[in-house]
Design an enzyme around this catalytic site. Structure first.
Site, PDB file in Angstrom:
ATOM      1  N   GLU A  75      20.598 -54.022 -99.033  1.00  0.00           N
ATOM      2  CA  GLU A  75      20.652 -55.606 -98.875  1.00  0.00           C
ATOM      3  C   GLU A  75      22.196 -55.627 -98.001  1.00  0.00           C
ATOM      4  O   GLU A  75      23.159 -55.400 -98.365  1.00  0.00           O
ATOM      5  CB  GLU A  75      20.575 -56.346-100.538  1.00  0.00           C
ATOM      6  N   HIS A  81      17.284 -55.243 -96.583  1.00  0.00           N
ATOM      7  CA  HIS A  81      16.776 -56.115 -96.963  1.00  0.00           C
ATOM      8  C   HIS A  81      18.009 -57.130 -96.190  1.00  0.00           C
ATOM      9  O   HIS A  81      19.216 -56.798 -96.034  1.00  0.00           O
ATOM     10  CB  HIS A  81      16.545 -56.467 -98.624  1.00  0.00           C
ATOM     11  N   ASP A 137      12.621 -60.260 -94.902  1.00  0.00           N
ATOM     12  CA  ASP A 137      13.660 -60.288 -94.307  1.00  0.00           C
ATOM     13  C   ASP A 137      14.094 -58.688 -94.325  1.00  0.00           C
ATOM     14  O   ASP A 137      12.860 -58.196 -94.324  1.00  0.00           O
ATOM     15  CB  ASP A 137      14.366 -59.886 -96.298  1.00  0.00           C
ATOM     16  N   HIS A 168      12.441 -54.906 -94.770  1.00  0.00           N
ATOM     17  CA  HIS A 168      11.169 -54.999 -95.861  1.00  0.00           C
ATOM     18  C   HIS A 168      10.530 -55.990 -95.300  1.00  0.00           C
ATOM     19  O   HIS A 168       9.029 -55.685 -95.949  1.00  0.00           O
ATOM     20  CB  HIS A 168      11.922 -56.329 -97.092  1.00  0.00           C
TER      21      HIS A 168
END
Ligand SMILES: [Zn+2]
Length: 194
Positions: free
Chosen positions: A119, A37, A165, A155
């Site tokens: 992330e 992400h 993303d 994602h």
């Protein structure tokens, strides 16, 4: 199982920040996927503690006009890679973090059940830092040593049309070359625009 690298699903070299946003994985579920992400709060602003606050349920929703748009959001990710490559972990990999939402990968629904969420601090469409690729490749290598991982996706690939993303600024060929893993681990199609 623990070793020097991991303890109860926590990567020992990562900065540990416990999130309350997690659940148990369905019994017997192997971790087979890593979902990449990007996140920044507010979007495009780097280096604040807003991501930690969001993932730990401590974000002041009134602190920035953008936060009003995500008020009450309860999300988390196993890992965050900051712009300088610093690694943070919020949820044990043995547990289920809340990062993918409504999703499916190669026909299998609910990616949160069987994936690890990573992330990258960044913004969709913008480039990521070399230090982030270095850390991401190291982390994925450690994950594959510990778990029966056989896929890495964005994602945008597991929630096409709904999420975009890490986006076009993410250099998949670079990651693939760094890892040297078989091509079938990675997305084969470009995600549709959101
Ligand atoms: Zn995402």
């Amino acid at each position: 199982m623990n070793d020097a690298t991991w303890a109860d699903g926590w990567l020992q070299r990562a900065q540990r920040i416990d999130s309350p946003h997690f659940g148990v994985r369905p019994e017997g579920t192997a971790i087979s996927l890593a979902v990449i992400h990007s996140i920044s709060l507010p979007p495009g602003e780097y280096g604040s503690d807003a991501i930690e606050r969001l993932f730990t349920g401590q974000l002041d929703w009134d602190a920035h006009p953008y936060f009003e748009r995500i008020r009450g959001l309860e999300v988390s990710s196993h890992f965050v890679v900051r712009r300088g490559g610093e690694l943070q972990q919020f949820v044990s990999c043995d547990l289920r973090a809340w990062h993918a939402g409504l999703s499916s990968w190669r026909g299998r629904a609910d990616c949160n059940d069987y994936s690890v969420g990573i992330e990258l601090e960044g913004l969709e469409g913008e480039a990521f830092e070399p230090a982030q690729y270095d850390e991401l490749a190291r982390l994925l290598t450690e994950l594959r040593c510990r778990y029966p991982l056989f896929g890495v996706a964005g994602h945008e690939h597991v929630a096409p049309g709904r999420k975009c993303d890490p986006g076009l600024g993410f250099d998949w060929p670079r990651l693939i070359e760094m890892l040297g893993w078989p091509r079938h681990f990675f997305p084969t199609e470009v995600a549709p625009p959101c």
